[in-house]
Design a protein around this motif. Structure first.
Motif: not given
Lengths: 366, 606
Positions: A29-31, A244-248, A253-254
């Motif tokens: 998702v982050r990617e 959002s680009v920082e969360n692994t 996290t959500l």
């Protein structure tokens, strides 16, 4: 030939949903958000539609060779040796997929829940369940997967709804993300995310007919598109692009920020459960498909003898990467970016070669 | 003195070192010459005790060696194994045939039943019509003496009864004109005679007849029909099966008055010669299931089958799994409802339970009360039971997982409450959990084993006093007492005893998995259990159907639909006749509407 038993449409769709949609629980998702910005939620729809077109090619191929599964088709079209080699490449792709998935989960769970536990221990635990599933074969794996399908879907959707009040519409802007061209190109390339649907061609005989195969594939892809798109939508809605680009692991996290009063807060428990179930079952499905290809390529009757060696092989491949960064940036990245070459390109090539060489299945000839 | 002492010491030393043969009066259990050879074992058992046996053996050996030398001279032509087997079986059959000579029959029967050593076997010799030699054989206590005295012997001894006899087989005449008993059967094999006599039948031998008559005289003591012990209900029938198979079968026949209800008996190949009875409805049950049941029961070869509990272990598909694959019930109404669904009922002598096959997981969670109550209440009860099962399975392990690995998941207030209650406890949570669970198992087991009144009070005393004392002594936290109590209650809601037992054991597995790796461990354990369960079958029917694999929708699974909506039998059983009732089962709904005479075909579920 191995006896795979029979599975229904719901069970086959569950296999596809787990193979495809469970990626939303990890770093994928982050990617995608990083690659396309706030337009990620419909980028995946583009990918899904591309995958559906790819699936249509697969259906055409299977209709040309009625009653034959992929390995047998490859052998018919390319000849026994070349066909077997191509089948082994797909086999390795599934092992690689399973290994990278296992390691990605292991690293993630280590970072968030078990910082002191060695990765090998977590992998052994997962492989324990995988061994049991593989030992009892496709029927058991499919039934177990279908057992956990509703908990997975309901769990994910409940997380989305619980997180909805935290969202801000402004986070979805700019609507075109990093640009429409980039969104479309990324969407097309990342159709590999849905590419695992090709796995159904390997177990076609267990599906009892091409119609069930069609239904299962379509249902699986469409439900997966909905789940992945929804998770991207909610994630983009809640977290601004810079965060959002920082969360692994975005969805984890959500779940951590969800809070309803003093008592109902931190819904990680739901997440951890579906997370570990999804990781284990996805590994098992991928590994079973690899096992099935291997047995069909070398005409091995009993798959059970290969379960333990294959699990050891998976463990050996999964333990190679240094850390989570290596996994996500190299292993998973290349798989998602170029996996379509095998998942969609190969059936298309096979169809063309079959047409050129005039190869058809027995009933198609008649 | 010293020399005497020395002598004493030396003699003692010599005594220790010297070999002495064992004392003659010591009993030595003789070992069998060849454990695999049953025929030889009997011979050795009979004669080989003590020194005598050794000398006998030596003599035998000598004589056999002489015989072998002789036999070498007269060597017979070798015959093929198949021929030899045929000869042997023919020989066996001829030996098993009843002789026309009554003296031969008497001798054989005495040998078979070890008369006169065996004092229970009564052989009554008499003159039939004061002329022909005859005897009856029966087992004392297993028969109804009144029937034998008044309706067999009185008739047989009376010459007037034989006035009409002219010629031919007298057995036939006796059967048709003399005996005043309901059931008689002609038998021509000794092996059948033995089986019949052992079940309480009286067998009549008459001189000159190469067969005999088995006369129904069963009349042993048996328990009266009582209330169910393990399957209590508030609404519904209050009677249970008894140990007597015949009574149990009558109980079923009383409930299902259908001419297609079949009752068959199958002899089990066991030392105690028990009979298994199976019941099913022809036309509804899948014949393959009946065949499979018969095949499995007939194939059993063992020493002792004492009731359905032992029989079930011999016929189950997956004996290593903790979940039962047959449903044991003590309620005739429940058994009858399953027969009508297309299942097979199995009775085994000596147990007030019947086995139902094939079954799935959800059937183990059902109770007969669900059908007696209105559908909403029945469905609610099922959901309560399912919740109880999940609580019994997971609550202690979740507690262990959260307190050991996932503290952050708990809301702060709850976490503080748990932490403060555990402040003075010296043990880690997993030890605490295992300690309390094992103690609970002790209380439960002791409560069952202790006699009557003490047993029932022990549970309360154990739970209250032990729990209170443990908390006050800071050995366990109060929250653990709550968890163990809820777990126990959850377990008691499971209606099937074997399933409840399986869940009890699985709970320990999950506690250990949670102790090893928290939620991940529980998830892995759960996947393994689900994988094993979905791979299981009960007589060809997937154990986790109708969900996994998915079969056609069932109106009687977790949610119990209204009875008038349960139009079809369960799909997974593959019964021959799926339709249980018409789409409009409540005819009055249609009849009362004057505009809708004859009913509408689309009125499904009325």
């Amino acid at each position: 030939m191995i006896q795979e038993g029979k599975i229904g449409v719901f069970e086959a769709s569950s296999l596809v949903i787990f193979m495809v949609a469970s990626k939303a629980l990890f770093g994928a998702v982050r990617e995608l958000v990083e690659a396309t910005g706030p337009s990620a939620w419909y980028t995946t729809i583009i990918s899904g539609i591309t995958a559906l077109i790819g699936f249509w090619i697969i259906i055409r191929l299977m209709q040309r060779f009625p009653g034959q599964e992929l390995v047998s088709i490859l052998k018919t079209v390319y000849g026994r040796i070349t066909g077997s080699l191509i089948a082994l490449i797909i086999c390795f792709l599934y092992i690689y997929n399973a290994a990278s998935f296992t390691r990605e989960f292991t690293e993630a769970v280590k970072v968030f829940e078990y910082p002191l536990t060695p990765p090998s221990f977590i992998m052994i635990l997962i492989l324990l369940a995988v061994i049991v599933l593989l030992y009892y074969g496709l029927e058991t794996t499919a039934r177990t997967t279908s057992f956990f399908t509703w908990p997975l879907i309901v769990g994910m959707i409940s997380i989305f709804f619980l997180g909805l009040p935290l969202g801000k519409l402004t986070n979805l802007y700019p609507l075109l993300g990093h640009g429409l061209d980039r969104t479309i190109i990324t969407g097309l390339l990342r159709s590999s995310v849905y590419g695992e649907v090709i796995g159904l061609t390997i177990i076609l005989n267990a599906l009892q007919g091409i119609e069930n195969f069609k239904k299962a594939g379509k249902h699986g892809i469409i439900i997966s598109i909905i789940i992945i798109s929804l998770s991207l939508f909610i994630y983009s809605l809640i977290f601004p692009y810079s965060v959002s680009v920082e969360n692994t692991i975005p969805l984890l996290t959500l779940t951590r920020i969800i809070e309803y009063g003093r008592f109902f807060q931190r819904f990680e428990s739901i997440y951890i459960f579906i997370w570990s179930v999804a990781a284990t079952l996805t590994t098992a499905i991928n590994l079973y498909l690899a096992l099935s290809i291997y047995c069909k390529t070398f005409r091995i009757n009993d798959h059970r003898v290969l379960v333990l060696p294959l699990c050891i092989l998976l463990f050996s491949i999964a333990i190679i990467p240094k850390d989570i960064v290596t996994i996500t940036s190299i292993y998973v990245h290349y798989l998602r970016q170029y996996g379509w070459i095998i998942f969609i390109g190969l059936p298309l090539l096979t169809l063309i070669v079959a047409a050129v060489r005039g190869k058809k299945g027995e009933s198609a000839n008649a | 003195m010293d020399s005497q002492k020395q002598k004493g010491f030396l003699s003692q030393l010599r005594n220790i070192l010297t070999y002495r043969p064992p004392k003659q009066n010591a009993f030595v259990l003789p070992e069998l010459e060849d454990e695999g050879n049953e025929g030889n074992s009997e011979k050795t058992n009979k004669g080989d005790i003590g020194d005598k046996s050794n000398s006998d053996k030596n003599n035998k050996n000598e004589s056999s060696s002489v015989q072998s030398k002789k036999s070498k001279k007269n060597t017979k032509k070798p015959i093929r194994a198949s021929e030899w087997k045929q000869i042997k079986s023919e020989d066996k059959e001829t030996k098993d045939k009843i002789s026309a000579n009554i003296n031969v029959n008497l001798k054989v029967i005495k040998e078979k039943f070890h008369v006169p050593e065996n004092i229970d076997v009564i052989i009554r010799e008499f003159k039939l019509a004061q002329k022909v030699n005859a005897f009856i054989v029966f087992i004392d206590g297993m028969v109804n003496n009144e029937v034998i005295n008044n309706f067999i012997l009185r008739q047989l001894l009376n010459p007037l009864q034989f006035n009409g006899y002219t010629s031919g087989c007298i057995n036939q005449y006796v059967r048709e004109h003399v005996l005043a008993v309901g059931q008689t059967k002609v038998i021509d094999k000794y092996s059948d005679v033995v089986k019949q006599v052992l079940t309480g039948v009286t067998v009549l031998f008459i001189d000159g007849c190469n067969n005999c008559l088995a006369i129904e005289t069963r009349g042993y003591e048996k328990r009266n029909i009582g209330n169910p012990v393990t399957e209590n209900v508030v609404r519904g029938s209050q009677e249970a099966f008894t140990e007597n198979t015949k009574t149990s079968i009558v109980q079923i026949r009383r409930l299902i008055k259908n001419e297609d209800l079949i009752h068959e008996t199958i002899a089990i190949n066991s030392t105690d010669n028990p009979m298994a009875s199976i019941m099913y409805i022809k036309g509804i049950v899948n014949p393959k299931v009946v065949e499979e049941v018969k095949r499995r029961i007939k194939s059993i070869k063992t020493d002792l089958i004492l009731g359905e509990g032992i029989l079930a272990q011999f016929i189950e598909d997956r004996p290593f799994m903790l979940f039962p694959q047959v449903l044991a019930t003590e309620r005739p109404d429940r058994a009858a409802s399953h027969i009508l669904e297309g299942k097979v009922l199995i009775f085994s002598e000596g147990s007030p339970f019947a086995l139902i096959v094939p079954v799935n997981f959800l059937a183990l969670l059902h109770s007969p009360e669900d059908s007696s109550l209105r559908w909403q209440l029945g469905s609610f009860l099922r959901l309560i039971r399912l919740t109880g099962l999940l609580i019994a399975l997971f609550i202690p392990s979740l507690y262990v997982a959260i307190t050991n690995y996932h503290h952050e998941m708990l809301p702060t207030e709850l976490l503080l409450a748990i932490t403060s209650s555990r402040e003075n406890i010296p043990f880690p949570t997993i030890v605490e959990a295992l300690l309390m669970e094992v103690s609970f198992e002790f209380i439960r087991e002791a409560g069952i084993r202790m006699p009557g009144l003490i047993g029932s009070t022990l549970g309360i005393i154990g739970a209250l006093i032990l729990g209170q004392a443990a908390v006050e002594a800071n050995i366990v936290s109060p929250i653990m007492i709550i968890i163990v109590s809820i777990t126990g209650l959850g377990n008691f809601t499971i209606p099937n005893y074997s399933l409840a037992f399986g869940i009890r054991l699985l709970r320990f597995f999950f506690i250990c998995m949670a102790g090893i790796s928290g939620f991940l461990g529980i998830s892995i354990g759960f996947i393994i259990i689900i994988a094993l369960s979905t791979s299981m079958k009960s007589f060809g029917v997937p154990f986790m159907s109708p969900g996994w694999p998915r079969t056609k929708k069932s109106a009687d699974s977790i949610i119990r639909y209204p009875l008038w909506k349960q139009e079809k039998r369960p799909d997974a059983i593959n019964s021959l006749h799926r339709q249980r009732q018409p789409q409009v089962s409540r005819g009055w709904v249609v009849d009362s509407n004057p505009n809708n005479k004859g009913g509408n075909k689309n009125d499904s579920g009325r």
